[in-house]
Design an enzyme around this catalytic site. Structure first.
Site, mmCIF file in Angstrom:
data_model
loop_
_atom_site.group_PDB
_atom_site.id
_atom_site.type_symbol
_atom_site.label_atom_id
_atom_site.label_comp_id
_atom_site.label_asym_id
_atom_site.label_seq_id
_atom_site.Cartn_x
_atom_site.Cartn_y
_atom_site.Cartn_z
ATOM 1 N N LYS A 134 6.292 -9.473 -11.487
ATOM 2 C CA LYS A 134 5.175 -8.569 -12.097
ATOM 3 C C LYS A 134 5.025 -7.243 -11.357
ATOM 4 O O LYS A 134 4.549 -7.225 -10.256
ATOM 5 C CB LYS A 134 3.797 -9.294 -12.107
ATOM 6 C CG LYS A 134 2.951 -8.603 -12.837
ATOM 7 C CD LYS A 134 1.255 -8.814 -12.885
ATOM 8 C CE LYS A 134 0.991 -7.770 -11.351
ATOM 9 N NZ LYS A 134 0.964 -6.401 -11.967
ATOM 10 N N GLU A 158 3.730 -8.976 2.650
ATOM 11 C CA GLU A 158 3.765 -7.444 3.447
ATOM 12 C C GLU A 158 2.738 -7.015 2.825
ATOM 13 O O GLU A 158 2.609 -6.382 1.821
ATOM 14 C CB GLU A 158 5.152 -7.093 2.847
ATOM 15 C CG GLU A 158 5.675 -5.766 3.983
ATOM 16 C CD GLU A 158 5.294 -4.569 3.278
ATOM 17 O OE1 GLU A 158 4.124 -4.051 3.799
ATOM 18 O OE2 GLU A 158 5.906 -3.834 2.651
ATOM 19 N N GLU A 184 -7.678 1.043 6.068
ATOM 20 C CA GLU A 184 -6.229 1.838 5.428
ATOM 21 C C GLU A 184 -6.906 2.888 4.363
ATOM 22 O O GLU A 184 -7.599 2.251 3.565
ATOM 23 C CB GLU A 184 -5.567 0.598 5.198
ATOM 24 C CG GLU A 184 -4.215 1.082 4.496
ATOM 25 C CD GLU A 184 -3.330 0.222 4.143
ATOM 26 O OE1 GLU A 184 -3.767 -0.705 3.430
ATOM 27 O OE2 GLU A 184 -2.081 0.184 4.168
ATOM 28 N N CYS A 193 2.462 1.797 3.530
ATOM 29 C CA CYS A 193 1.832 0.608 4.287
ATOM 30 C C CYS A 193 1.901 0.765 5.829
ATOM 31 O O CYS A 193 1.151 0.330 6.735
ATOM 32 C CB CYS A 193 2.079 -0.880 3.952
ATOM 33 S SG CYS A 193 3.924 -1.027 3.585
ATOM 34 N N GLY A 253 1.214 -5.935 -1.197
ATOM 35 C CA GLY A 253 0.243 -5.245 -1.558
ATOM 36 C C GLY A 253 -1.233 -5.504 -0.629
ATOM 37 O O GLY A 253 -0.966 -5.380 0.718
HETATM 38 P P1 ADP Z 1 -3.301 -2.040 -4.517
HETATM 39 O O1 ADP Z 1 -4.554 -1.800 -4.002
HETATM 40 O O2 ADP Z 1 -2.202 -1.101 -3.689
HETATM 41 O O3 ADP Z 1 -3.050 -1.891 -6.106
HETATM 42 P P2 ADP Z 1 -3.178 -4.879 -4.812
HETATM 43 O O4 ADP Z 1 -2.955 -5.747 -3.887
HETATM 44 O O5 ADP Z 1 -4.478 -4.706 -5.599
HETATM 45 O O6 ADP Z 1 -2.940 -3.439 -3.823
HETATM 46 O O7 ADP Z 1 -2.103 -4.887 -5.824
HETATM 47 C C1 ADP Z 1 -0.723 -4.892 -5.491
HETATM 48 C C2 ADP Z 1 -0.112 -5.937 -6.560
HETATM 49 O O8 ADP Z 1 -0.863 -7.212 -6.683
HETATM 50 C C3 ADP Z 1 -0.287 -5.494 -8.045
HETATM 51 O O9 ADP Z 1 1.056 -5.691 -8.905
HETATM 52 C C4 ADP Z 1 -1.445 -6.139 -8.688
HETATM 53 O O10 ADP Z 1 -1.663 -6.273 -10.027
HETATM 54 C C5 ADP Z 1 -1.115 -7.400 -8.123
HETATM 55 N N1 ADP Z 1 -2.375 -8.027 -8.152
HETATM 56 C C6 ADP Z 1 -3.870 -7.917 -7.798
HETATM 57 N N2 ADP Z 1 -4.676 -8.828 -7.979
HETATM 58 C C7 ADP Z 1 -4.003 -9.885 -8.109
HETATM 59 C C8 ADP Z 1 -4.142 -11.191 -7.930
HETATM 60 N N3 ADP Z 1 -5.402 -11.957 -8.116
HETATM 61 N N4 ADP Z 1 -3.207 -12.284 -8.176
HETATM 62 C C9 ADP Z 1 -1.977 -11.798 -7.981
HETATM 63 N N5 ADP Z 1 -1.627 -10.469 -8.121
HETATM 64 C C10 ADP Z 1 -2.637 -9.623 -7.841
#
Ligand code: ADP
Length: 499
Positions: free
Chosen positions: A197, A272, A403, A306, A250
């Site tokens: 994804k 990470e 951050e 990051c 993320g």
């Molecule tokens: P950022 O703030 O950098 O967007 P996120 O951690 O929110 O960081 O997003 C990183 C990835 O994680 C994206 O692909 C986002 O769609 C996905 N993501 C966000 N929330 C969830 C969740 N609850 N479960 C799985 N993936 C998620």
């Protein structure tokens, strides 16, 4: 102090512009087919330099992840991929790297369009690193093996390194293609199949890479890509019982949700996450090199790294001299059209990030830090933020702890080694750290005592496909890249034979 940032003009030599880029793939890529989302829904991906819609992209959710997980499971359990001669698997990976290299200009342009990063970085840094990672892991495909173990009694005991199975992979938007390669490389070499994804902000290059993989001959179901949002498509990857592992890059808060959501299926997890990395400049350092390193270590990729060196500690005795060098570099930074050859800094990725960064700039001022460079929006269209330096920052200020993920640097003073290591570690993150000094004792002591997964000495942001990368503490667990990155996609099986 006011900055004198120049707006870069689009030059004749620009490789392309947003208008020239065809958008070929916006659907889900499942089992080798391009499919709209089962719900029929789509969402807009936005050009952050203009705030205009680039394309509507399929909004995958649990139904599409289910199709992808089943396809990946079939490809793993009964398909050719894990059983294939490992050299052939490696050869396909080399072919994918070659195809990416052949399309480097159009892929770099697509990355710049969707993410906003300057074309010279997409073209000369991101895509070459993508190719390098894929080739590095292609070479590993036929070198994955266990060991023979002398055990008590009349037995022959050995281990096998087997692929972990179906890998769920969830990536962020800051290096969309590179994060795809960091995830695909070790998974494919190990013989895993993939449900990926991409980030909702930047799905386009990952989808294009899926098409290139299909064209070079990856079997159907080995790579599946479902664009969509985190709480729907992402969460469905994490919960799906046919997926064996989740590799996530993320925010740490998202990783906490993923940890909870994966409890029922006990998935293998690698994370990470974020950082607030200390970058320490001693008075005995080569100050020109250190200023360049501090500048690049923070502003690279619009500060959206990051491992950004966002807590810059400068030894008091050289603070003034050092700040002069650093602000000079910063005030020369060229912002503007990311497709212009001479642009060094593009827009932040979206409105949310822009708003978050601007609110931290306000907070820094309110907390009493001194804004000595930037501090404003740049231009009136697109999510541009001036490269910003706060001086006279103290450890407890929000801009020294949180951050920010943008071009905002916090500068703190220090005096002497005992103090600095304790202060460098005073954060719940532990991704990266750097030290600038000519004294090897200080360098090695710092490297040993700082709680971070990566330490750079007299350099910053040096990455290599062979060198493991990952975090201590809330910056994650597991490592990507190198042999450790590969092992994260394998299970060890012990076989004991009575003789
Ligand atoms: P950022 O703030 O950098 O967007 P996120 O951690 O929110 O960081 O997003 C990183 C990835 O994680 C994206 O692909 C986002 O769609 C996905 N993501 C966000 N929330 C969830 C969740 N609850 N479960 C799985 N993936 C998620």
């Amino acid at each position: 102090m006011a900055t004198s940032l120049q707006k870069s003009e689009k030059s004749e030599a620009s490789p392309t512009s947003a208008a020239d880029i065809p958008i070929q793939h916006t659907d889900c890529f499942i089992d080798g087919q391009w499919l709209p989302a089962a719900s029929g829904k789509t969402f807009a991906t936005i050009n952050p330099a203009t705030e205009q819609e680039i394309a509507q992209v399929a909004e995958g959710d649990a139904a599409d992840i289910d199709l992808a997980a089943k396809a990946a499971r079939r490809a793993f359990d009964s398909g050719d991929w894990p059983k294939m001669d490992a050299r052939d698997r490696g050869r396909l990976m080399y072919q994918l790297a070659d195809r990416i290299e052949a399309e480097i200009d159009s892929l770099a342009a697509l990355e710049t369009l969707d993410n906003g990063k300057p074309i010279r970085e997409s073209r000369n840094v991101d895509v070459p690193l993508v190719i390098d990672v894929l080739r590095y892991y292609a070479g590993y495909a036929d070198k994955i093996h266990g060991s023979t173990i002398p055990i008590r009694g009349n037995y022959f005991c050995y281990t096998r390194r087997e692929p972990v199975g179906v890998a769920g992979q969830i990536i962020p938007w800051n290096f969309p293609m590179l994060m795809t390669a960091w995830k695909w490389g070790p998974a494919l070499a190990a013989g895993c199949t993939i449900v990926m994804k991409p980030a909702e902000q930047t799905p386009l290059t990952c989808l294009r890479m899926a098409q290139l993989a299909k064209e070079v001959g990856f079997p159907d179901g080995v790579i599946n890509v479902v664009p969509g949002f985190g709480p729907t498509a992402g969460a469905a990857v994490v919960k799906h019982p046919l997926i064996d592992k989740v590799a996530f890059t993320g925010e740490h808060r998202t990783a906490q949700v993923i940890t909870r959501d994966s409890a029922d299926t006990l998935k293998r997890l690698t994370f990470e996450l974020g950082g607030k990395s200390p970058n320490v400049v001693y008075a005995d350092a080569d100050l020109d090199a250190a200023a360049q390193g501090a500048y690049m270590g923070l502003y690279l990729n619009q500060g959206q790294c990051c491992c950004a060196g966002s807590r810059l500690f400068v030894e008091s005795s050289v603070h003034e001299e050092f700040m002069e060098k650093l602000t000079k570099l910063t005030n020369r930074r060229k912002l503007g059209d990311p497709f212009a050859d001479d642009t060094e800094q593009g827009p932040q990725v979206d409105q949310n990030q822009f708003d978050k960064i601007m609110s931290y700039i306000d907070k820094g001022r309110q907390e009493g830090a001194e804004c000595v460079s930037g501090g404003q929006r740049f231009g009136d269209r697109g999510y541009f933020v001036e490269p910003t330096i706060f001086d006279s920052v103290t450890d407890e200020m929000a801009i020294a702890q949180d951050e920010i993920f943008g071009p905002v640097l916090s500068v703190l003073k220090f005096d002497g080694s005992d103090e600095i290591i304790e202060r460098a570690n005073r954060t719940f993150y532990g991704l990266a750290a750097a030290i600038w000094t000519q004294d090897v004792r200080k360098a090695h002591e710092f490297a040993a005592r700082v709680r971070a997964g990566t330490v750079w000495v007299n350099c910053y942001d040096v990455f290599d496909a062979a060198a493991p990368f990952g975090g201590f503490k809330m910056s994650g667990y597991g490592r990507e890249l190198g042999e450790e990155g590969l092992k994260a996609y394998t299970e060890s099986k012990t076989v004991t034979v009575a003789l």
